[in-house]
Design a protein around this motif. Structure first.
Motif, short mmCIF file in Angstrom:
data_model
loop_
_atom_site.label_atom_id
_atom_site.label_comp_id
_atom_site.label_asym_id
_atom_site.label_seq_id
_atom_site.Cartn_x
_atom_site.Cartn_y
_atom_site.Cartn_z
N SER A 172 14.46 21.73 -12.43
CA SER A 172 14.58 20.50 -13.22
C SER A 172 15.27 19.39 -12.44
O SER A 172 14.88 18.23 -12.51
N ALA A 173 16.30 19.77 -11.67
CA ALA A 173 17.02 18.77 -10.87
C ALA A 173 16.10 18.18 -9.80
O ALA A 173 16.09 16.96 -9.58
N GLU A 174 15.32 19.03 -9.15
CA GLU A 174 14.38 18.54 -8.12
C GLU A 174 13.31 17.67 -8.76
O GLU A 174 12.92 16.64 -8.19
N GLN A 175 12.84 18.05 -9.94
CA GLN A 175 11.84 17.24 -10.64
C GLN A 175 12.41 15.87 -10.98
O GLN A 175 11.71 14.85 -10.85
N ALA A 176 13.67 15.82 -11.39
CA ALA A 176 14.31 14.54 -11.71
C ALA A 176 14.39 13.65 -10.48
O ALA A 176 14.15 12.44 -10.56
N VAL A 177 14.70 14.24 -9.32
CA VAL A 177 14.76 13.46 -8.08
C VAL A 177 13.38 12.93 -7.72
O VAL A 177 13.22 11.77 -7.33
N ILE A 178 12.36 13.77 -7.89
CA ILE A 178 10.98 13.36 -7.58
C ILE A 178 10.56 12.21 -8.49
O ILE A 178 10.01 11.20 -8.04
N VAL A 179 10.84 12.33 -9.79
CA VAL A 179 10.47 11.29 -10.75
C VAL A 179 11.20 9.99 -10.43
O VAL A 179 10.62 8.90 -10.46
N SER A 180 12.48 10.10 -10.08
CA SER A 180 13.26 8.91 -9.72
C SER A 180 12.66 8.21 -8.51
O SER A 180 12.55 6.98 -8.48
#
Length: 72
Positions: A14-22
């Protein structure tokens, strides 16, 4: 990893997905700004071209008088 139709697919945390989305959101904002600048430049060039076509044959615009506007 999540199985999908018999394949094992890696899924970011989830943390990596948040970075990708950002990162994608930042890139989208930058792209939108560039598109707005391009649209503004196209409009300004079309206006300049119209003025040049209209006024140059009348002798109202000499080559020494043409001012190219600075980009914003």
């Amino acid at each position: 990893m999540i199985p999908f139709r018999g394949l094992i697919c890696p899924v970011p945390t989830s943390a990596e997905q948040a970075v990708i989305v950002s990162h994608i959101d930042s890139a989208a904002v930058h792209i939108d700004q560039m598109l707005a600048n391009i649209e503004t430049a196209i409009t300004r060039l079309a206006d300049f071209c119209s003025a040049l076509i209209t006024e140059a044959p009348k002798g109202k615009i000499g080559l020494g008088q043409v001012k190219i506007p600075a980009s914003p």
